[in-house]
Design a protein around this motif. Sequence first.
Motif, PDB file in Angstrom:
ATOM      1  N   ILE A 115      34.537  34.307  48.549  1.00 33.27           N
ATOM      2  CA  ILE A 115      35.185  33.920  49.808  1.00 33.27           C
ATOM      3  C   ILE A 115      34.926  34.983  50.875  1.00 33.27           C
ATOM      4  O   ILE A 115      34.572  34.681  52.006  1.00 33.27           O
ATOM      5  CB  ILE A 115      36.711  33.743  49.596  1.00 33.27           C
ATOM      6  N   ARG A 116      35.049  36.251  50.454  1.00 32.21           N
ATOM      7  CA  ARG A 116      34.900  37.338  51.425  1.00 32.21           C
ATOM      8  C   ARG A 116      33.454  37.536  51.878  1.00 32.21           C
ATOM      9  O   ARG A 116      33.198  38.133  52.921  1.00 32.21           O
ATOM     10  CB  ARG A 116      35.490  38.630  50.870  1.00 32.21           C
ATOM     11  N   LYS A 123      41.565  41.085  51.741  1.00 24.15           N
ATOM     12  CA  LYS A 123      41.544  40.898  50.295  1.00 24.15           C
ATOM     13  C   LYS A 123      42.749  40.098  49.827  1.00 24.15           C
ATOM     14  O   LYS A 123      42.635  39.199  48.998  1.00 24.15           O
ATOM     15  CB  LYS A 123      41.553  42.274  49.620  1.00 24.15           C
ATOM     16  N   SER A 124      43.918  40.428  50.356  1.00 27.01           N
ATOM     17  CA  SER A 124      45.122  39.757  49.852  1.00 27.01           C
ATOM     18  C   SER A 124      45.131  38.291  50.270  1.00 27.01           C
ATOM     19  O   SER A 124      45.558  37.425  49.510  1.00 27.01           O
ATOM     20  CB  SER A 124      46.384  40.472  50.352  1.00 27.01           C
ATOM     21  N   LYS A 125      44.624  38.011  51.495  1.00 23.88           N
ATOM     22  CA  LYS A 125      44.517  36.611  51.925  1.00 23.88           C
ATOM     23  C   LYS A 125      43.574  35.854  51.003  1.00 23.88           C
ATOM     24  O   LYS A 125      43.838  34.708  50.618  1.00 23.88           O
ATOM     25  CB  LYS A 125      43.977  36.552  53.365  1.00 23.88           C
ATOM     26  N   ALA A 126      42.446  36.517  50.665  1.00 30.42           N
ATOM     27  CA  ALA A 126      41.467  35.885  49.789  1.00 30.42           C
ATOM     28  C   ALA A 126      42.086  35.580  48.430  1.00 30.42           C
ATOM     29  O   ALA A 126      41.882  34.510  47.855  1.00 30.42           O
ATOM     30  CB  ALA A 126      40.243  36.775  49.624  1.00 30.42           C
ATOM     31  N   MET A 127      42.893  36.534  47.931  1.00 30.98           N
ATOM     32  CA  MET A 127      43.528  36.321  46.639  1.00 30.98           C
ATOM     33  C   MET A 127      44.514  35.154  46.670  1.00 30.98           C
ATOM     34  O   MET A 127      44.638  34.404  45.705  1.00 30.98           O
ATOM     35  CB  MET A 127      44.241  37.607  46.183  1.00 30.98           C
ATOM     36  N   GLU A 131      44.362  31.688  44.348  1.00 30.90           N
ATOM     37  CA  GLU A 131      45.444  31.085  43.580  1.00 30.90           C
ATOM     38  C   GLU A 131      45.567  29.592  43.895  1.00 30.90           C
ATOM     39  O   GLU A 131      45.724  28.762  43.004  1.00 30.90           O
ATOM     40  CB  GLU A 131      46.760  31.807  43.867  1.00 30.90           C
ATOM     41  N   GLU A 132      45.436  29.266  45.202  1.00 30.95           N
ATOM     42  CA  GLU A 132      45.461  27.858  45.612  1.00 30.95           C
ATOM     43  C   GLU A 132      44.356  27.071  44.927  1.00 30.95           C
ATOM     44  O   GLU A 132      44.569  25.969  44.422  1.00 30.95           O
ATOM     45  CB  GLU A 132      45.197  27.759  47.116  1.00 30.95           C
ATOM     46  N   LEU A 133      43.148  27.683  44.938  1.00 36.50           N
ATOM     47  CA  LEU A 133      41.987  26.995  44.376  1.00 36.50           C
ATOM     48  C   LEU A 133      42.158  26.740  42.879  1.00 36.50           C
ATOM     49  O   LEU A 133      41.865  25.658  42.386  1.00 36.50           O
ATOM     50  CB  LEU A 133      40.715  27.823  44.601  1.00 36.50           C
ATOM     51  N   LEU A 134      42.642  27.761  42.168  1.00 35.84           N
ATOM     52  CA  LEU A 134      42.814  27.601  40.725  1.00 35.84           C
ATOM     53  C   LEU A 134      43.847  26.530  40.420  1.00 35.84           C
ATOM     54  O   LEU A 134      43.727  25.788  39.446  1.00 35.84           O
ATOM     55  CB  LEU A 134      43.187  28.935  40.075  1.00 35.84           C
TER      56      LEU A 134
END
Lengths: 319, 328
Positions: A115-116, A123-127, A131-134
């Motif tokens: 994503i990045r 980083k935290s936004k990407a994480m 979680e949404e994707l999983l």
Amino acid sequence: MILSVRDLRVSFRTNDGLVRAIDGVSFDLEESEILGVVGESGSGKTVSLLAVMGLITDPNADIEGSIRYKGRELVGLPARELRRLRGNEIAMIFQDPMTALTPVYTVGWQIAEQIRAHRNISKSKAMDRVEELLAEVNFPNPHEAMSRYPHQLSGGMRQRAVIAMALSCNPALLVADEPTTALDVTVQAGILDLVRKLRATHKSAVVFITHDMGVVSELADRVMVMYAGRVVERGSRAELFSDPRHPYTRALLGSIPPLTGEKPRRLPAIPGSPPSLLRLPQGCAFGPRCPVHYEPCATGKPDLGGGTHAAACFRVAQA
Amino acid sequence: MTDKDRPILETRSLGKRFSIGTRFSAEGKRTVHAVDNVSLTVWRGETVGLVGESGCGKSTLARCLVRLHDISDGELLFEGEDITSKSLSELRPLRRRLQMVFQDPSASLNPRRRVGDLVAEPLRIHSKLSSNEIKKRVAELFDLVGLLPDHVMRYPHEFSGGQRQRVGIARAIALNPDLVVLDEPVSALDVSVQAQIVNLLADLQEKLNLTYIFIAHDLSVVRQVSTRIAVMYLGSIVEEGPAEEVFATPAHPYSQALISAVPVVETTPSGTRKRIILTGDVPSPLKPPSGCRFHPRCPIAAERCRSERPQLREYRPGRKVACHFPTV
């Protein structure tokens, strides 16, 4: 039109001579359409999609023809430009999820990295997005899964993680190369459901490569059957399965044992085996194995012709 | 034929345990029950299909049946004779009657030896034939499996996958075995070649009066070749019966889910077949669930399934199921 491939030819120079892996393949793909590509090993189904992805880097490979993504020519595009598309607008799912994931980083880290690479976010936004994707690909416990390493997941879960990675940037085109071949049927059913759901929610166009006619008939809107580097038949799912025209398609469908009803004593098998691309027969490549071949097949290569449902066969053209 | 009334192979509560780890590893020394309490009877001339997801123990069971694995629990009987704990030298005369064909013919054939030599090897070891007689027998076997006589001088890499599997089959039948265990013999082959091998196996069975144990994950292939099938889940048989019957009316919820998950080519508009999608993955055999091992994924699990493990029982002649609430 998402993707338009015209007269694609890929050949490899080898010590044993020139291998024509793809010999004049053309197809179109519309938005949120699923195209099933069926063929055996060596039929060129994987190579044609690697060409679309710009992933053929072998210096001995020659790529000719045109691959247009949203009207933009991809053949000859500089690597930098391609990299901006790949993983972002065009994503790919491979057959073996274990080799598509690196074993030394957690699943969450790997998806966030992707994503990045394409979006300018923290980083935290990407994480959070990971979680949404999983969750979207049906991980029962997405937060926990993020900190897992690939070897700690089952085959089905690994493939789901790869799909989550492919979806991370909302691709307009998703290329899936035998994504369920290494999985059990029960797990495969879940993955196929997921692909259908994603097509509906993300409006992605999907090219789905498989050797399994059953999978294609359940998933694809349109089907393309390949043999020895050429498209031998194409049509909508209904056309192809209710009225298969090419002798190869017919024979392939006939050789699948039925799951219900009476068992045939013997299966109608196709004689011989797929030809080596180094020693293709003269004329129609399927000729030597074809039950209905006649004189023209020995010399000329039949064209696919136009129309939505078409077969590259002299017999069909004659009828 | 009195042979018909006597099973050729029988297992009684057969089990296979593997110990993994050492007492120094994080979780200590642990035991995996790869095969657990399997009682299976195989009659002469039939084909028993073993199906189940990867990790269900079907290959381990197959290897136990030909004593490639030592057996941890229970008994294994070949023609009524207990061979559970026979030593390797005692087993030798039996080996010629119990053969195996493996999944990947390129891995099971020595790449540095000519295929004629590979097929002749069991004859040299087990028979007292002269080298000329062996040559004749190899030519006969090549003809039987559909290979050309001049193929004997070739190396395995010179063949296609289908032809290589023919070599593997020729080697397995070289000594006129009674029972052949086939572990995924067509899975590595191209679709258009699978049917040829399936037909070849059927022809050989008829000609040589063979008994097969056939393992495959492709359920339609299993249905085609098998007279009887056994569905395995986490090391145990959960359903057993005549192949066509089990496919038409599966009694165990797991068999139902497994069969419904197979994608089939439908020429009529889709939606006629109901699909049962199982949630979750196959649990680790290291920590099998309590009670019925399928209950965490079972759509009809009840309280009883969590505590009490159902036994495989015959509910109709020829049909067995291990479930508290089977569909019968």
